[in-house]
Write a protein that holds these residues in place. Structure first.
Motif, PDB file in Angstrom:
ATOM      1  N   TRP A  72       4.883  -3.971   8.792  1.00 55.81           N
ATOM      2  CA  TRP A  72       5.388  -2.829   9.542  1.00 55.81           C
ATOM      3  C   TRP A  72       6.587  -3.276  10.371  1.00 55.81           C
ATOM      4  O   TRP A  72       6.750  -4.452  10.675  1.00 55.81           O
ATOM      5  CB  TRP A  72       4.313  -2.207  10.447  1.00 55.81           C
ATOM      6  N   ARG A  73       7.424  -2.305  10.748  1.00 60.02           N
ATOM      7  CA  ARG A  73       8.586  -2.640  11.565  1.00 60.02           C
ATOM      8  C   ARG A  73       9.216  -1.381  12.133  1.00 60.02           C
ATOM      9  O   ARG A  73       9.233  -0.337  11.503  1.00 60.02           O
ATOM     10  CB  ARG A  73       9.629  -3.408  10.731  1.00 60.02           C
ATOM     11  N   TRP A  74       9.704  -1.493  13.368  1.00 62.85           N
ATOM     12  CA  TRP A  74      10.614  -0.509  13.952  1.00 62.85           C
ATOM     13  C   TRP A  74      11.998  -0.986  13.533  1.00 62.85           C
ATOM     14  O   TRP A  74      12.581  -1.871  14.153  1.00 62.85           O
ATOM     15  CB  TRP A  74      10.452  -0.500  15.459  1.00 62.85           C
ATOM     16  N   ARG A  93       3.846  -7.207  11.845  1.00 66.06           N
ATOM     17  CA  ARG A  93       5.277  -6.934  11.949  1.00 66.06           C
ATOM     18  C   ARG A  93       6.036  -7.942  11.100  1.00 66.06           C
ATOM     19  O   ARG A  93       5.699  -9.133  11.079  1.00 66.06           O
ATOM     20  CB  ARG A  93       5.746  -6.973  13.405  1.00 66.06           C
ATOM     21  N   THR A  94       7.075  -7.475  10.437  1.00 61.94           N
ATOM     22  CA  THR A  94       7.706  -8.290   9.400  1.00 61.94           C
ATOM     23  C   THR A  94       8.603  -9.409   9.920  1.00 61.94           C
ATOM     24  O   THR A  94       9.207 -10.120   9.119  1.00 61.94           O
ATOM     25  CB  THR A  94       8.526  -7.410   8.440  1.00 61.94           C
ATOM     26  N   ASP A  95       8.682  -9.611  11.239  1.00 64.07           N
ATOM     27  CA  ASP A  95       9.400 -10.787  11.738  1.00 64.07           C
ATOM     28  C   ASP A  95       8.473 -11.993  11.860  1.00 64.07           C
ATOM     29  O   ASP A  95       8.885 -13.061  12.305  1.00 64.07           O
ATOM     30  CB  ASP A  95      10.095 -10.503  13.070  1.00 64.07           C
ATOM     31  N   ASN A  96       7.211 -11.837  11.440  1.00 59.25           N
ATOM     32  CA  ASN A  96       6.279 -12.962  11.340  1.00 59.25           C
ATOM     33  C   ASN A  96       6.400 -13.588   9.943  1.00 59.25           C
ATOM     34  O   ASN A  96       7.047 -13.045   9.053  1.00 59.25           O
ATOM     35  CB  ASN A  96       4.842 -12.500  11.573  1.00 59.25           C
ATOM     36  N   ASP A  97       5.752 -14.715   9.762  1.00 55.04           N
ATOM     37  CA  ASP A  97       5.808 -15.423   8.487  1.00 55.04           C
ATOM     38  C   ASP A  97       4.795 -14.813   7.512  1.00 55.04           C
ATOM     39  O   ASP A  97       3.714 -15.362   7.288  1.00 55.04           O
ATOM     40  CB  ASP A  97       5.520 -16.918   8.698  1.00 55.04           C
TER      41      ASP A  97
END
Length: 310
Positions: free
Chosen positions: A126-128, A104-108
């Motif tokens: 990936w992301r919602w 998920r793209t809120d990780n580094d």
């Protein structure tokens, strides 16, 4: 010589190619691997095969209609939402023999990309995303930046969540979806750009702008999960949900040969269910496996089975 897998729960291995009560050598279980050793034409009903069962090498004849050709696995993808330590997730991906991970793209991801590439493992984001234009396009730009830094592809996860800013199950969101996808597709030429969502597609999210997302997708990833924290999903049958996801997403507009159902959720799965999922993929001729999602609560026997399949 070619290898095949037994499709039904029991297949008679016979001493000659004919149904007779006295020519059964053994009953082969579902998933048993057999090697074709005969020279009969492909059109023949009975094929001569060899297999190893309970430590013994057996030869005989089986009906070819109950065999499935073993595909060479093209991709095994391990998904993750978040992790406390990147090294832990790298270790899990290596353990299960993943060819790629979906993070998920809120990780580094700027740290994750080189860490996984050093191990020969691809990295997808990936992301919602938010269904609000400004927030959606901010995520799209983030993905474009990551693609320019080595990201190997991206999966968008539009779903419905009434009253929340990321609720895509609403009317009049086609233009936002189009602009979101267009920005990413322009930067991801030659790389996977896919859509994932509920495996029953428009039967669950009837207002979601499926056509806009599908228009730009080159892979389709229905979430054919059988159990989550909320309990069993659609009866909890991996094989049934796999087959239904193929049908539902094809009806919704996806190209069937590009549909790759996902397994999950790992934390609530058994090793047997992982095997059933992988066998169904084999039966359906799908050479990619996707597993959602890596957590520290996944049982060791489930990790072992994920490593084994494919």
């Amino acid at each position: 010589m070619s290898n095949f897998r037994v499709i039904p729960s029991g297949l008679n291995l016979r001493s000659f190619g004919e149904v007779a009560p006295d020519n059964i050598i053994a009953v082969l279980p579902q998933g048993q691997i057999v090697t074709r050793i005969g020279s009969e034409p492909d059109s023949e009903k009975w094929w001569r095969v060899q297999t190893v069962l309970n430590g013994s090498t057996l030869q005989g004849f089986v009906s070819k209609s109950y065999l499935s050709a073993i595909l060479q696995l093209q991709e095994k993808v391990l998904w993750v939402v978040n992790y406390d330590a990147l090294n832990w997730f790298v270790d899990r991906a290596i353990f299960v023999k993943a060819t790629a991970v979906a993070i998920r793209t809120d990780n580094d991801l700027e740290r994750a990309i080189p860490a996984f590439h050093a191990k020969g493992i691809k990295v997808y984001g990936w992301r919602w995303p938010s269904a609000e234009r400004v927030r959606a396009l901010k995520e799209a730009q983030n993905v474009v930046d990551l693609l320019n830094k080595g990201l190997d592809g991206y999966y968008v996860d539009p779903e419905g969540e009434p009253g929340r800013h990321y609720d895509w199950n609403q009317k009049n969101l086609e233009l936002i979806a189009e602009d979101f996808c267009k920005a990413i597709a322009a930067a991801s030429t030659g790389k996977p750009f896919g859509t994932t969502s509920h495996f029953r597609a428009k039967k669950v999210f009837d207002k979601l702008p499926w056509n806009s997302f599908f228009k730009y997708s080159n892979v389709f990833l229905p979430q054919a999960y059988w159990k989550s924290a909320g309990g069993l999903i659609n009866g909890g049958d991996p094989e049934k949900n796999y087959r239904q996801s193929l049908d539902e997403w094809e009806v919704t507009g996806a190209s069937r040969d590009k549909i790759v159902p996902m397994a999950g959720e790992l934390e609530f799965s058994t090793a047997v269910q992982i095997k059933e999922y992988a066998l169904e993929a084999q039966k359906q001729g799908v050479a990619s496996l996707h597993f959602y999602t890596a957590t520290k609560n996944v049982k060791s026997e489930v990790w072992d089975e994920v490593a084994k399949v494919g």
